[in-house]
Design a protein around this motif. Structure first.
Motif, PDB file in Angstrom:
ATOM      1  N   VAL A 291       3.908  -3.317 -10.593  1.00 54.97           N
ATOM      2  CA  VAL A 291       2.689  -2.164 -11.106  1.00 54.97           C
ATOM      3  C   VAL A 291       2.260  -1.821  -9.769  1.00 54.97           C
ATOM      4  CG1 VAL A 291       2.468  -3.592 -13.216  1.00 54.97           C
ATOM      5  CG2 VAL A 291       0.963  -4.114 -11.245  1.00 54.97           C
ATOM      6  N   ALA A 292       1.832  -0.281 -10.070  1.00 52.85           N
ATOM      7  CA  ALA A 292       0.930   0.188  -8.943  1.00 52.85           C
ATOM      8  C   ALA A 292      -0.030   1.034  -9.546  1.00 52.85           C
ATOM      9  CB  ALA A 292       2.064   1.096  -8.148  1.00 52.85           C
ATOM     10  N   ALA A 293      -0.986   1.288  -8.720  1.00 48.69           N
ATOM     11  CA  ALA A 293      -2.055   2.219  -9.112  1.00 48.69           C
ATOM     12  C   ALA A 293      -2.547   3.053  -7.849  1.00 48.69           C
ATOM     13  CB  ALA A 293      -3.447   1.422  -9.460  1.00 48.69           C
ATOM     14  N   ALA A 294      -3.000   4.200  -8.083  1.00 48.65           N
ATOM     15  CA  ALA A 294      -3.128   5.244  -7.002  1.00 48.65           C
ATOM     16  C   ALA A 294      -4.231   6.428  -7.270  1.00 48.65           C
ATOM     17  CB  ALA A 294      -1.982   5.757  -6.711  1.00 48.65           C
ATOM     18  N   TYR A 295      -4.984   6.876  -6.261  1.00 48.55           N
ATOM     19  CA  TYR A 295      -5.845   7.745  -6.334  1.00 48.55           C
ATOM     20  C   TYR A 295      -5.336   8.947  -5.662  1.00 48.55           C
ATOM     21  CZ  TYR A 295      -9.657  10.829  -5.202  1.00 48.55           C
ATOM     22  OH  TYR A 295     -10.655  12.109  -4.935  1.00 48.55           O
TER      23      TYR A 295
ATOM     24  N   ASN B 177       0.325  24.308  -3.058  1.00 50.91           N
ATOM     25  CA  ASN B 177      -0.425  23.003  -3.412  1.00 50.91           C
ATOM     26  C   ASN B 177      -0.312  21.978  -2.354  1.00 50.91           C
ATOM     27  OD1 ASN B 177      -1.354  20.899  -4.794  1.00 50.91           O
ATOM     28  ND2 ASN B 177      -0.494  21.212  -6.766  1.00 50.91           N
ATOM     29  N   LYS B 178      -1.352  21.397  -1.873  1.00 48.11           N
ATOM     30  CA  LYS B 178      -1.451  20.172  -0.852  1.00 48.11           C
ATOM     31  C   LYS B 178      -2.462  19.204  -1.320  1.00 48.11           C
ATOM     32  CE  LYS B 178      -0.595  23.317   3.298  1.00 48.11           C
ATOM     33  NZ  LYS B 178      -0.674  24.563   2.541  1.00 48.11           N
ATOM     34  N   GLY B 179      -1.728  17.950  -0.886  1.00 44.36           N
ATOM     35  CA  GLY B 179      -2.674  17.065  -1.635  1.00 44.36           C
ATOM     36  C   GLY B 179      -2.016  15.510  -1.063  1.00 44.36           C
ATOM     37  N   PHE B 180      -2.848  14.441  -1.258  1.00 46.91           N
ATOM     38  CA  PHE B 180      -2.335  13.177  -0.908  1.00 46.91           C
ATOM     39  C   PHE B 180      -2.540  12.265  -2.165  1.00 46.91           C
ATOM     40  CE2 PHE B 180      -6.859  12.949   0.057  1.00 46.91           C
ATOM     41  CZ  PHE B 180      -7.462  11.764  -0.589  1.00 46.91           C
ATOM     42  N   LEU B 181      -2.184  10.964  -1.771  1.00 50.28           N
ATOM     43  CA  LEU B 181      -2.049   9.983  -2.897  1.00 50.28           C
ATOM     44  C   LEU B 181      -2.228   8.652  -2.293  1.00 50.28           C
ATOM     45  CD1 LEU B 181      -1.985  10.168  -6.025  1.00 50.28           C
ATOM     46  CD2 LEU B 181       0.642   9.124  -5.841  1.00 50.28           C
ATOM     47  N   ILE B 182      -2.868   7.617  -2.547  1.00 47.92           N
ATOM     48  CA  ILE B 182      -3.020   6.414  -1.957  1.00 47.92           C
ATOM     49  C   ILE B 182      -3.545   5.348  -2.879  1.00 47.92           C
ATOM     50  CG2 ILE B 182      -5.458   6.627  -1.226  1.00 47.92           C
ATOM     51  CD1 ILE B 182      -4.855   5.215   1.237  1.00 47.92           C
ATOM     52  N   GLY B 183      -2.809   4.138  -2.921  1.00 47.45           N
ATOM     53  CA  GLY B 183      -3.159   3.053  -3.784  1.00 47.45           C
ATOM     54  C   GLY B 183      -2.302   1.708  -3.505  1.00 47.45           C
ATOM     55  N   PRO B 184      -2.767   0.762  -4.220  1.00 41.05           N
ATOM     56  CA  PRO B 184      -2.132  -0.562  -3.977  1.00 41.05           C
ATOM     57  C   PRO B 184      -0.925  -0.709  -4.839  1.00 41.05           C
ATOM     58  CG  PRO B 184      -4.015  -0.977  -5.304  1.00 41.05           C
ATOM     59  CD  PRO B 184      -3.940   0.578  -4.864  1.00 41.05           C
TER      60      PRO B 184
ATOM     61  N   LEU C  74       0.937  -1.148   0.158  1.00 42.36           N
ATOM     62  CA  LEU C  74       0.206   0.069   0.046  1.00 42.36           C
ATOM     63  C   LEU C  74       0.910   1.189   0.015  1.00 42.36           C
ATOM     64  CD1 LEU C  74      -2.788   1.135   0.234  1.00 42.36           C
ATOM     65  CD2 LEU C  74      -2.540   1.299   2.790  1.00 42.36           C
ATOM     66  N   ASN C  75       0.651   1.918  -0.962  1.00 46.34           N
ATOM     67  CA  ASN C  75       1.403   3.410  -1.070  1.00 46.34           C
ATOM     68  C   ASN C  75       0.721   4.451  -0.597  1.00 46.34           C
ATOM     69  OD1 ASN C  75       3.548   1.985  -2.469  1.00 46.34           O
ATOM     70  ND2 ASN C  75       2.755   2.046  -4.454  1.00 46.34           N
ATOM     71  N   ILE C  76       1.446   5.400   0.342  1.00 45.06           N
ATOM     72  CA  ILE C  76       0.626   6.566   0.844  1.00 45.06           C
ATOM     73  C   ILE C  76       1.502   7.717   0.529  1.00 45.06           C
ATOM     74  CG2 ILE C  76      -0.283   7.515   2.789  1.00 45.06           C
ATOM     75  CD1 ILE C  76      -0.591   4.746   4.059  1.00 45.06           C
ATOM     76  N   GLY C  77       1.014   8.697   0.021  1.00 52.64           N
ATOM     77  CA  GLY C  77       1.859  10.051  -0.101  1.00 52.64           C
ATOM     78  C   GLY C  77       1.085  11.181   0.320  1.00 52.64           C
TER      79      GLY C  77
ATOM     80  N   HIS D 260      -8.634  29.329  -6.715  1.00 54.12           N
ATOM     81  CA  HIS D 260      -8.653  27.902  -5.836  1.00 54.12           C
ATOM     82  C   HIS D 260      -8.965  26.971  -6.696  1.00 54.12           C
ATOM     83  CE1 HIS D 260      -8.830  31.284  -2.883  1.00 54.12           C
ATOM     84  NE2 HIS D 260      -8.289  30.702  -2.119  1.00 54.12           N
ATOM     85  N   THR D 261      -8.255  25.937  -6.672  1.00 56.49           N
ATOM     86  CA  THR D 261      -8.470  24.464  -7.744  1.00 56.49           C
ATOM     87  C   THR D 261      -8.329  23.450  -6.945  1.00 56.49           C
ATOM     88  OG1 THR D 261      -7.356  25.850  -9.603  1.00 56.49           O
ATOM     89  CG2 THR D 261      -7.454  23.515  -9.653  1.00 56.49           C
ATOM     90  N   THR D 262      -9.308  22.614  -7.344  1.00 57.47           N
ATOM     91  CA  THR D 262      -9.386  20.885  -6.624  1.00 57.47           C
ATOM     92  C   THR D 262      -9.187  20.139  -7.823  1.00 57.47           C
ATOM     93  OG1 THR D 262     -11.684  21.182  -6.909  1.00 57.47           O
ATOM     94  CG2 THR D 262     -10.694  21.726  -4.650  1.00 57.47           C
ATOM     95  N   GLN D 263      -8.308  18.976  -7.604  1.00 61.01           N
ATOM     96  CA  GLN D 263      -7.989  18.141  -8.537  1.00 61.01           C
ATOM     97  C   GLN D 263      -8.253  16.661  -7.883  1.00 61.01           C
ATOM     98  OE1 GLN D 263      -4.673  18.527 -11.698  1.00 61.01           O
ATOM     99  NE2 GLN D 263      -4.068  17.079 -10.049  1.00 61.01           N
ATOM    100  N   ASN D 264      -8.750  15.712  -8.705  1.00 64.59           N
ATOM    101  CA  ASN D 264      -8.849  14.538  -8.533  1.00 64.59           C
ATOM    102  C   ASN D 264      -8.008  13.641  -9.691  1.00 64.59           C
ATOM    103  OD1 ASN D 264     -11.185  13.939  -6.528  1.00 64.59           O
ATOM    104  ND2 ASN D 264     -12.010  15.332  -7.805  1.00 64.59           N
ATOM    105  N   GLN D 265      -6.958  12.928  -9.220  1.00 62.17           N
ATOM    106  CA  GLN D 265      -6.282  12.023 -10.099  1.00 62.17           C
ATOM    107  C   GLN D 265      -5.955  10.730 -10.147  1.00 62.17           C
ATOM    108  OE1 GLN D 265      -2.066  13.359  -8.911  1.00 62.17           O
ATOM    109  NE2 GLN D 265      -1.406  13.083 -10.712  1.00 62.17           N
ATOM    110  N   TYR D 266      -5.875  10.004 -11.256  1.00 58.86           N
ATOM    111  CA  TYR D 266      -5.653   8.633 -11.235  1.00 58.86           C
ATOM    112  C   TYR D 266      -4.427   8.160 -11.895  1.00 58.86           C
ATOM    113  CZ  TYR D 266     -10.575   9.414 -10.455  1.00 58.86           C
ATOM    114  OH  TYR D 266     -11.768   9.920  -9.903  1.00 58.86           O
ATOM    115  N   VAL D 267      -3.377   7.376 -11.179  1.00 60.32           N
ATOM    116  CA  VAL D 267      -2.157   6.946 -11.606  1.00 60.32           C
ATOM    117  C   VAL D 267      -1.933   5.780 -11.826  1.00 60.32           C
ATOM    118  CG1 VAL D 267       0.197   7.593 -11.081  1.00 60.32           C
ATOM    119  CG2 VAL D 267      -1.388   9.052 -10.372  1.00 60.32           C
ATOM    120  N   GLY D 268      -1.189   5.133 -12.927  1.00 59.74           N
ATOM    121  CA  GLY D 268      -0.839   3.767 -13.034  1.00 59.74           C
ATOM    122  C   GLY D 268       0.765   3.819 -13.328  1.00 59.74           C
ATOM    123  N   SER D 269       1.267   2.878 -12.749  1.00 56.70           N
ATOM    124  CA  SER D 269       2.879   2.941 -12.923  1.00 56.70           C
ATOM    125  C   SER D 269       3.279   1.418 -13.120  1.00 56.70           C
ATOM    126  CB  SER D 269       3.506   3.941 -11.934  1.00 56.70           C
ATOM    127  OG  SER D 269       3.081   3.083 -10.427  1.00 56.70           O
TER     128      SER D 269
END
Length: 214
Positions: A80-84, A59-66, A31-34, A98-107
Motif C-alpha cells: 500500500v502507499a499514500a502520497a500528497y 502543468n507542473k507538480g510534485f508528489l511525495i509519500g510513504p 518513500l516515493n517521490i515524483g 492559473h490553477t493550483t491543486q492539493n492532491q491526496y492519493v491512496g493506492s
C-alpha cells in the motif's frame, strides 16, 4: 576441481543475495517521490464551450509519500502507499487561467520481480489508486474538487546499491483513468476517461529499505 568448487560457491552466494531481497517474508519500507512537467491539449466538450475548441495546458507538480509492502511469495510483493501532491497549471484559451491543486492519493499494488543480477532487475504488476484533489483558479471564485480512479500495469526498473537499500524508477505502463470534477455546490463540470500506454514522461522514484529475515 578447485575452480569448479569456487564457481559453485559463487553461484550459491549470488543466489542467496538475490533471494534475501525478494524472498517470502521480506518487507519494504519506502518513500516515493515524483515530479512531473507536461504540456497537453484537450478538446472542450463541457459547460458553454463550443465542441471542437482546444485548450492548451502547462502543468507542473510534485508528489511525495510513504509505502509499505511485503512478499507473500518469492519475488511476489503486495503493498500500500499514500502520497500528497501539489501542482500548478496554466491554461491557454480565450481567458487564460492559473490553477493550483492539493492532491491526496491512496493506492494498492502487486508486483512481480524479475532480477537479472543481484543488483539490477524489473518489477511489474497491477496498481489501483484513488485520489482526491482540491483546486483553485484565479478566474472563478471558490474551490473545485476532483476524484480520480486509476488502474493499470506498472513497469519499474530497480537497483540495489546496498543489500538493504533499493531504488526504483518508473519507466512506463498501461493505464486507465476516470475522473470527475465538480464545484462546491456539487455541480459536475468535467468528466474524463483516459486509456494510455506509454513510457513515462515524468520522474518517479522510490527509495526503500529492505526489512528481511536475514
Amino acid at each position: 576441481m578447485r575452480k569448479i568448487l569456487s564457481l559453485i560457491v559463487m553461484v550459491i552466494a549470488f543466489t542467496g543475495i538475490s533471494n534475501a531481497q525478494t524472498e517470502k517474508g521480506t518487507s519494504y519500507l519506502g518513500l516515493n517521490i515524483g515530479y512531473s512537467s507536461r504540456n497537453e491539449k484537450h478538446t472542450l466538450n463541457y459547460q458553454n464551450y463550443t465542441s471542437g475548441q482546444v485548450e492548451k495546458t502547462d502543468n507542473k507538480g510534485f508528489l511525495i509519500g510513504p509505502s509499505f509492502s511485503r512478499f507473500i511469495a518469492d519475488k511476489l510483493e503486495v503493498g500500500v502507499a499514500a502520497a500528497y501532491g501539489y501542482s500548478k497549471m496554466e491554461t491557454d484559451r480565450d481567458v487564460p487561467e492559473h490553477t493550483t491543486q492539493n492532491q491526496y492519493v491512496g493506492s494498492l499494488f502487486i508486483r512481480k520481480h524479475v532480477m537479472f543480477t543481484d543488483q539490477f532487475g524489473l518489477r511489474t504488476g497491477p496498481s489501483f489508486s484513488f485520489s482526491y484533489a482540491k483546486s483553485e483558479t484565479d478566474v472563478s471564485p471558490g474551490e473545485n474538487e476532483t476524484m480520480q480512479y486509476t488502474g493499470g500495469l506498472v513497469l519499474d526498473l530497480e537497483y540495489f546499491p546496498l543489500k538493504r537499500l533499493g531504488i526504483a524508477a518508473n519507466i512506463g505502463g498501461l493505464y486507465y483513468e476516470s475522473s470527475k470534477t465538480r464545484t462546491n455546490n456539487k455541480e459536475v463540470i468535467r468528466r474524463t476517461n483516459t486509456f494510455d500506454f506509454s513510457f513515462t514522461n515524468s520522474l518517479n522514484l522510490s527509495v526503500f529499505w529492505v526489512l528481511g529475515k536475514k
